[in-house]
Scaffold this motif. Sequence first.
Motif, PDB file in Angstrom:
ATOM      1  N   VAL A  40       0.858  -1.195   0.000  1.00  0.00           N
ATOM      2  CA  VAL A  40       0.000   0.000   0.000  1.00  0.00           C
ATOM      3  C   VAL A  40       0.888   1.236   0.000  1.00  0.00           C
ATOM      4  N   PHE A  41       0.696   2.112  -0.985  1.00  0.00           N
ATOM      5  CA  PHE A  41       1.525   3.331  -1.010  1.00  0.00           C
ATOM      6  C   PHE A  41       0.728   4.552  -1.446  1.00  0.00           C
ATOM      7  N   PRO A  42       0.318   5.367  -0.449  1.00  0.00           N
ATOM      8  CA  PRO A  42      -0.244   6.671  -0.777  1.00  0.00           C
ATOM      9  C   PRO A  42       0.832   7.569  -1.398  1.00  0.00           C
ATOM     10  N   ASP A  43       0.435   8.760  -1.826  1.00  0.00           N
ATOM     11  CA  ASP A  43       1.346   9.540  -2.663  1.00  0.00           C
ATOM     12  C   ASP A  43       2.296  10.443  -1.873  1.00  0.00           C
ATOM     13  N   GLN A  44       1.772  11.409  -1.119  1.00  0.00           N
ATOM     14  CA  GLN A  44       2.665  12.394  -0.485  1.00  0.00           C
ATOM     15  C   GLN A  44       2.638  12.252   1.037  1.00  0.00           C
ATOM     16  N   PHE A  45       2.759  11.036   1.503  1.00  0.00           N
ATOM     17  CA  PHE A  45       2.612  10.712   2.919  1.00  0.00           C
ATOM     18  C   PHE A  45       4.007  10.681   3.542  1.00  0.00           C
ATOM     19  N   ARG A  46       4.366  11.730   4.287  1.00  0.00           N
ATOM     20  CA  ARG A  46       5.731  11.777   4.804  1.00  0.00           C
ATOM     21  C   ARG A  46       5.875  10.894   6.040  1.00  0.00           C
ATOM     22  N   ASN A  47       7.097  10.460   6.289  1.00  0.00           N
ATOM     23  CA  ASN A  47       7.351   9.558   7.411  1.00  0.00           C
ATOM     24  C   ASN A  47       6.962  10.185   8.742  1.00  0.00           C
ATOM     25  N   GLN A  48       7.088  11.512   8.816  1.00  0.00           N
ATOM     26  CA  GLN A  48       6.815  12.202  10.079  1.00  0.00           C
ATOM     27  C   GLN A  48       5.323  12.198  10.424  1.00  0.00           C
ATOM     28  N   ALA A  49       4.472  11.890   9.421  1.00  0.00           N
ATOM     29  CA  ALA A  49       3.024  12.001   9.625  1.00  0.00           C
ATOM     30  C   ALA A  49       2.416  10.681  10.106  1.00  0.00           C
ATOM     31  N   MET A  50       3.063  10.069  11.099  1.00  0.00           N
ATOM     32  CA  MET A  50       2.501   8.859  11.709  1.00  0.00           C
ATOM     33  C   MET A  50       2.609   9.037  13.225  1.00  0.00           C
ATOM     34  N   GLY A  51       1.460   8.955  13.884  1.00  0.00           N
ATOM     35  CA  GLY A  51       1.384   9.315  15.293  1.00  0.00           C
ATOM     36  C   GLY A  51       2.237   8.463  16.217  1.00  0.00           C
ATOM     37  N   PHE A  52       2.483   7.187  15.833  1.00  0.00           N
ATOM     38  CA  PHE A  52       3.204   6.302  16.759  1.00  0.00           C
ATOM     39  C   PHE A  52       4.628   6.763  17.035  1.00  0.00           C
ATOM     40  N   TRP A  53       5.198   7.569  16.157  1.00  0.00           N
ATOM     41  CA  TRP A  53       6.582   8.026  16.398  1.00  0.00           C
ATOM     42  C   TRP A  53       6.711   8.772  17.728  1.00  0.00           C
ATOM     43  N   ASN A  54       5.603   9.331  18.203  1.00  0.00           N
ATOM     44  CA  ASN A  54       5.664  10.031  19.490  1.00  0.00           C
ATOM     45  C   ASN A  54       5.389   9.115  20.678  1.00  0.00           C
ATOM     46  N   GLN A  55       5.194   7.809  20.407  1.00  0.00           N
ATOM     47  CA  GLN A  55       4.820   6.884  21.490  1.00  0.00           C
ATOM     48  C   GLN A  55       6.030   6.095  21.998  1.00  0.00           C
ATOM     49  N   ASP A  56       5.861   5.540  23.191  1.00  0.00           N
ATOM     50  CA  ASP A  56       6.896   4.669  23.764  1.00  0.00           C
ATOM     51  C   ASP A  56       7.185   3.529  22.798  1.00  0.00           C
ATOM     52  N   GLY A  57       8.445   3.166  22.728  1.00  0.00           N
ATOM     53  CA  GLY A  57       8.839   2.084  21.828  1.00  0.00           C
ATOM     54  C   GLY A  57       9.295   2.616  20.475  1.00  0.00           C
TER      55      GLY A  57
END
Length: 518
Positions: A40-57
């Motif tokens: 699955v690959f959307p077009d302009q979806f940057r790596n920073q735009a995923m909420g889990f990066w701010n979570q533990d782990g």
Amino acid sequence: MNIQINLLIGSLSLFGVHDTKAQALHMQQPDAEKPNVIYVFPDQFRNQAMGFWNQDGFRQHINFEADPVHTPFLNEFARQAVVLTSAQSNCPLSSPHRGMLLTGMYPHNSGVPLNCNSNRPISSLNEEAECISDVFKSAGYDCAYFGKLHVDYPTANDPNNPGEYVEKQRPAWDAYTPKERRHGFNHWYSYGTFDEHKNPHYWDTDGRRHDPKEWSPLHEANQVVAYLKNEDNVRNPKKPFFMMVSMNPPHSPYRSLNDCMEEDFALYKDQPLDSLLIRPNADHLMQKAASTPYYFAGVTGVDRAFGKILEALNKLGLDKNTIVIFSSDHGETMCSQGINDPKNTPYVESMNVPFLVRFPNKIAPRVDDLLLSTPDIMPTILGLSGLSSAIPNDVQGSNYAPLLLDKKADITRPTGTLYIQNIDGKKDASGLVQTYFPSARGIKTAQYTFTLYIDRQTKQLKKSLLFDDVKDPYQLHNLPLEKYPDLVNQLCSQMGLLLKQIGDPWYNEQILSPQIPY
Ligand code: CA
């Protein structure tokens, strides 16, 4: 299922049933060992735009703050997957990226050095190339493509004669893909490129056009679910399947509820801009800043569409034997660095893409800093699918499947990944682009982002970018080359070696030699 069949074969043997019968039974599940694959690959979806990066782990593996986005399905998926921090879209522009993704070759070999449109006949997927879908087809897979393709010189379709392309006018961007150009995909629901997100259209396997008036990622997810359920008997349930799902959003325009779902926009519309555009390199005064809530709404909507696919896999019991990968064409600058261009730059917002791989019971969930390049994706997927020996000789990327399967695998990790930018070269009298100009090359290492731009006439150095991504994760300080001669020499050597290895035009023309020692 496998265990049951094996037990059955075993008990048949116990009862003295002849081996051929056992074999015949086995033949009914000839590909039971082969995993399905969904990319699955959307077009302009940057790596920073995923909420889990701010979570533990996850937080401890990165040195930036994630965008304030709602991505509940990706957050859950990330905990079941190997998640790469540093996957790069080497030529962060739709068509060149897709050419590399499908062929495992760099843009000068894939046939797609430039974004495809009707002015650029020189940029169109190499028909001779053995694409990832060709390999899966040869390995006995059903192959399905959903969504945006944007990798061919546009061709028109005759609405009165589906499957024929006889219109005189070529469409500027959008394209119908005739059967002979589908590279092994035997199920088709796709278009070239088209940006009315709530008024998308698709041509199906037989060339019939569909205009569903539905937000495209959700419509595509529903099509994928129907395919998984095999509602119209379009796939052979005894065969494994390989599926690519290219969602256009998040993609411009981002300016109204014609571009995203209202329920997703509601999450962001009342947030002050300062709480949305949190990157310190973002220029809040740009006109584009008003697009931010729409961009994030697109991100959340894509997350939900992805969740629908995952839910269907679970319900159908297909999740255990299906490799699911979530990535993106390239990122989106969204006011970072004060530039309007959302992509086609070496900045981290443009180049760094999501890359998450779930393969139950085979890949242990973890975060990894592998510097994955786009041409590595094809051989890596084939490797994960047990098809390493079928990787075509022309493929230039590397198979990192052993590393994804085992973080201690004895395999050399890449120390750098290339940045590639091409622009239009010579045009003929009618304005059709005849050549391309390799305007910039760069290298991204674990610590640095380094790019050299050359002048079109003199081919001499015109501009440089050098960032210390460890000390300066938001790339606020472009380091002057003359102040860091040793570092620049080292990066030039590293880049020169990679450019030589892939036979890049910069190597062939010895551009910026001897600064770059090829
Ligand atoms: Ca794109």
